[in-house]
Enzyme design. Structure first.
Site, short mmCIF file in Angstrom:
data_model
loop_
_atom_site.label_atom_id
_atom_site.label_comp_id
_atom_site.label_asym_id
_atom_site.label_seq_id
_atom_site.Cartn_x
_atom_site.Cartn_y
_atom_site.Cartn_z
N PRO A 35 33.18 36.52 36.71
CG PRO A 35 34.14 38.34 37.78
CD PRO A 35 33.31 37.12 38.03
CG ASN A 36 36.95 39.11 33.11
OD1 ASN A 36 36.60 39.75 32.14
ND2 ASN A 36 37.22 39.67 34.28
NE ARG A 86 41.40 36.72 32.25
CZ ARG A 86 40.99 36.51 33.47
NH1 ARG A 86 40.07 35.59 33.70
NH2 ARG A 86 41.49 37.20 34.47
CE1 TYR A 91 42.77 32.17 35.04
CE2 TYR A 91 43.67 33.74 33.46
CZ TYR A 91 43.19 33.46 34.72
OH TYR A 91 43.11 34.43 35.67
CG ASN A 147 36.55 29.86 38.78
OD1 ASN A 147 36.94 30.85 39.38
ND2 ASN A 147 37.20 29.34 37.75
CB ALA A 180 37.95 39.39 39.49
CG HIS A 217 40.80 37.89 44.76
ND1 HIS A 217 41.30 36.79 45.43
CD2 HIS A 217 40.88 37.57 43.45
CE1 HIS A 217 41.66 35.87 44.55
NE2 HIS A 217 41.42 36.32 43.35
CG ASP A 271 27.48 38.91 53.91
OD1 ASP A 271 28.42 38.42 54.56
OD2 ASP A 271 27.12 40.08 54.02
CD GLU A 289 37.81 29.82 47.26
OE1 GLU A 289 37.72 29.49 48.47
OE2 GLU A 289 38.50 30.77 46.88
CG HIS A 329 40.47 29.55 42.52
ND1 HIS A 329 39.82 30.70 42.16
CD2 HIS A 329 40.29 29.44 43.86
CE1 HIS A 329 39.29 31.26 43.22
NE2 HIS A 329 39.54 30.50 44.27
CB SER A 376 45.62 29.81 37.80
OG SER A 376 44.84 30.81 38.43
NE ARG A 413 47.00 34.35 38.13
CZ ARG A 413 45.81 34.68 37.64
NH1 ARG A 413 44.76 33.97 37.96
NH2 ARG A 413 45.68 35.72 36.86
NE ARG A 415 45.09 37.46 39.64
CZ ARG A 415 44.23 38.18 38.92
NH1 ARG A 415 42.95 38.09 39.15
NH2 ARG A 415 44.65 38.98 37.97
#
Lengths: 144, 144, 144, 144, 144, 144, 144, 144, 144, 144, 144, 144
Positions: free
Chosen positions: K9-10, K17, K22, K73, K76, K79, K86, K97, K99, K101, K106, K110
């Protein structure tokens, strides 16, 4: 009267490290200020710094040989060292905890001092002047 | 230079209350010690005590009218008063937190000071001498 | 023998406030019940109420002038006042904590009494009769 | 009127066990004091002690057969027994929690009573007199 | 096939105790329902109840002598007994946890079952029918 | 009578996913078992699966149009979805929570079900048979 | 010299129960080992086991009649019994806590011993040999 | 219709204190804005400020004499005063909680409002306009 | 000026769902009230509802295309959605959080709003009127 | 057979340090006791002490060169050193944790041993005799 | 070899943003960088973004059809999503995984990744280069 | 360009220690892999290992003399050393945290890295390849 001033990890970087928190004063500058003050009070001081927890433990232990008080800025070990705490508790020499910055105005994990409960008292937040105040407190303890 | 010395709840009992923790010195004795020291530094001091949180808040607020620093022994309100904290944070006058006893060597609930993060620095554990050191710290702040 | 009965914030509203918890008895009714009981035991009582934490602190301090015991219903300050706790701990007069309602059967934040550890004992949950039992406990302490 | 007085684990040791906390009074002494007081109020009392959680649960259950109130000093089970709590909650007979010592002035794990929320009220800290006050509270409940 | 149905503290009060939570059905009624269901499935059942933690531990231990499954409504011990948990973990006989009420819709301290991690499965919230479903689950386990 | 069976995220993977926990049975196998059981009880069932929290919320909402009960295996959303909880609480149709595995014998974060307090009851740990028991529980609720 | 060896819930299952944790030794085997060792030290031992918390409490209480030390493997009650803790604290006879397995290498809830703070010392993790070491520790205590 | 607007500790400093959080508007400015709005709605308002918890408690109590609603910006007491909470809960007059800043975007200890659960509603984060919205909410409540 | 009003999961049920908490007003009723108010302020509003977290995230993102403010009643996602929080934080359009009920007077898990720290402000507890106040707050923000 | 006995920070002070907790025995005294015992069992021992965490880590690592077991009194590092824990876990030589005092009867932060889960077993509370028991346990491990 | 790159998301807002966290790089820029690197390694990549938790779950599930690795990635959902966790745990395809940042530098919420324990590894803090490193890690895994 | 690669406690054991977690690769093998990669990128590397916290602190401090980046695998000190954290924060040279294993898939106490918030980024879980990726990340940082 003789006072042992101990400095913990990273304090050798003082003046170079994060000056917005600790200012531009170096550890040598602090030593000078303390020595000058001490001279005025006819007190002898010995200044040491180490990045090693075990070495600091050893110095606290050996303070009983000739020193009347210990000024201790344990740096990061303030928050993690049970070994330092035990050495202080075991020492017949009163220990005074000093900090350059106000540790309660910084990150959460710096708010808890493991050594505070076994020190005589704590002085934090007055920059290099914290050491000078600590020296005075040490002499006053002795004068009682 | 003028320094305001504020004392919180139950400090009026000093010397009578739990002497094994606070000693036999009364608040009047402390006032004398501080005044003597102040005289030597050509500083004027004003001494007040209150059991009322609101009254202490008011005094911290009004320090901006003529005082250069506040020495604050907030007693029990150290651990419960967000109102005092807000008053200190809002004040242009630097506040120095002092404690007679080493609060970190006492009950768990006294280890957390709500006002520490907004004070300039903290001095605790040296009995009445904590005030004298605080006065000196205040003058040193001003001298910078 | 003289007993000081202190009532904290909002207890002046008794009988008007949330009657499903506290019943319809007013503070004046309780005072009558206590006085009647006291008469039968040849005890003198003094009844006071305040919404101010600082005023209650002052009253606890002054109990040493002529009172043999304090009955204290600190109301909401039971759960937030370290200052009251300090005043009680500093007092040579035994303090007995009373509550109209069973504080352990109410909201979570009322289960913790900050003053309980420094009071002689605690009586809670018997309505106005909690005061009568408290008076009796006070006399029994004195009779020992 | 008939009141059931229940005593939990280790109370049979009273007078022999940790006298600096519980005093030299034995459980038999307490029974005498309660019986004397009861006689004056024309109340019948029955006194029992057990180290078994299950037996105490059973006694609380059976109180409905002929008793008007239960005085319960659950000792250590105060802090660990949900089973006792359920038995009290299920009982039509009001239960009054009593403690010899002030449980809030002792170890942290004794500050939490699992049964307090389902008892009528709590009396703690007055030594053997806690039972006498409890008996009186029980009678007063009944008299309403 | 033979199933052991064990009932913990206060379940002997069923039907009399807090009917707004558990309903008016008695433990004997539940036993009848289970027996009737069992007959239809050609299963033998044995029904027991105890207020004693130690007795329940012993029964769980002895299930290995002739039983194919245990249905266990441990009542309050669900939340406090590590001893029952150990007995279940040590047993070669599968244990099924049943509850009359939905334990997750009640007080916070009833949300945590100490025995759930060592039981085969859990059925809660269907009143007496929870036992019938549990019996069926037991048979199904055996049939695999 | 008509029952809606809802399956949450990742249940479409059943039989392929972590078979040491969930076994080799597929969701289609479970559907067959439930349909067979339902036929014997003259109940109609509708089976759905979605990985979308919002879609599951919508299905719970729409259950009021023609269904007598909802069987819900919310999968991972069991532990994170307040939205599903609200939908269930708002629904006039009783919801029964089912789980294939014993969620209390798995990772810590699976021990807390956010939806349990608003469901009628919970059945977990019996593999595909959990659904069959859930169906039976649903019918029994309806028959009351 | 006479030593009382007490064993808590489920220890009667030893040798049959979860052998990957406790091994194949039975409680009778341990008794033999301890008796043999005791003979060599001219010590008398008495061995008991119970699943009942109350019975163990009673045995700890009665140790004062003729025993010089108690070896206690409280099993699951180690983690839940305040009553046992109180009995040990009240006893003039030193108690030594023993465990077959290393309780700190097992589940989280077994890491906390409620009785450890009132025992003389703790020995855990050496299997049946923990008892033998405990016996030796007991004799050494006595010999001082 | 008459509305009582209460302001807690340090709000008298508004406009002078930490303007980066609260802006340059003074409490007098806010009073003007609220009065202007009130005039347009034919509502009477009374404005008060105090640094004393006890005085605020008294004002909330007395609101029942002639006021239809209370607008309360309790400042720091929002987070520490159970006494204010009790006064609000006891009051027949609806109370609306307002905050200038968004308390959830500030320090952790300001995220918890002790009074929110007993207020009618909460408005925070819109600067002085929070009061205007609060006034409107109060009138709307009354109009229902 | 154009305002986007977003409604989260289950709000489509309004009027039908738990009326003792939310009242009998439907989402359409709220839309009418908001539109009427908006007309009087010459503001355009767009009203949307979704049960999908992802859809709400997308709407918050797209608000930058033509809207001056977002009114957001995120329903259950208020307490669980970091994704919504991130979308709000990333948006140049100010977001105002509204709630029909007083979320602080409900279940514990509804007291924590994940989105509050990144919203402009919060209005909760005034029923449908919360939206009207929110609209007004939005216009006032814009007018500055 | 050869056993390595390692002693952590401050143990060099033994006999001089806080004798009310550790007694008057020095580390040399303990070494003598252990050597005497070892001679009787035909075991060789090597004794070392260090205040440095890193040095202790190195010694644990090197135990694999010729030692059959390690006796470790890690002192304060027991509670803070993950590095020691990793070294022990990586070592093929069994490690036995010993403590002079009963660490569970001291300050809260000493109740948690980071190394316990990776040691073979733990012996604490028997003074210097803890080492002797540890030596015996080591030999017994080897004899299996 | 084919790698699936999934963005939560985002992330479609990237470049627009919060650029202070970022940077100004867009998701399309990242896709170009990854494609260029992939070409050099003869790897095929597929790039997708979704704001829907359920859609991401579905994509992770379907990766088994033709992909050798997943770069994720999760934004949100990192978390809050047990569902994604699952799906990853159930997938035979290794997931890495990534990221942009440093999530540990942060906000507190997070710092905890729900998916980290079931991913192969984690790379965070190198901006768009985190993806390039992730791609390389994926190829290296495959090459083993 | 010159990169300093630092390795914390117990990493000298690599290849010998717990191979099921770390594999059979030794620290020398890793050094070779990194050197080979470095040669291809025309980068110079220096490799060091220490079990001493203080020595690692010193090395981080001295990196400013000639190094462009630090690769740090702090081993166990990752989770306990505030001193290392301070040294990294004070260093003008960017530090990259690497781990062989996925620390989030191991014991709870390894999930929290004290140094992560002050490092540039983190790479964990790719075995020896984590170092290679770290080297590449370091060069990329420098190239910007």
């Amino acid at each position: 009267m003789k006072v042992l001033v101990l400095n913990g990890p990273n304090l050798n970087l003082l003046g170079k490290r994060e000056p917005e928190i600790y200012g531009h004063t170096t550890l040598a500058d602090i030593e000078s200020m303390v020595r000058e003050k001490a001279k005025g009070m006819a007190v002898e001081v010995e200044f040491r710094q180490s990045n090693h927890e075990g070495e600091l433990v050893g110095w606290v232990q050996s303070a009983r040989d000739g020193f009347s008080a210990v000024l201790l800025n344990a740096g990061a070990y303030t928050h993690t060292s049970v070994a330092l705490r035990d050495a202080i508790a075991a020492s017949p020499v009163p220990t005074i905890e000093v900090h350059l910055s106000n540790i309660y105005a910084r990150e959460e994990f710096r708010h808890k001092s493991l050594i505070a409960p076994v020190c005589k008292g704590q002085i934090s937040g007055f920059g290099a002047h914290s050491y000078v105040l600590g020296l005075e407190a040490a002499c006053n303890l002795n004068a009682r």
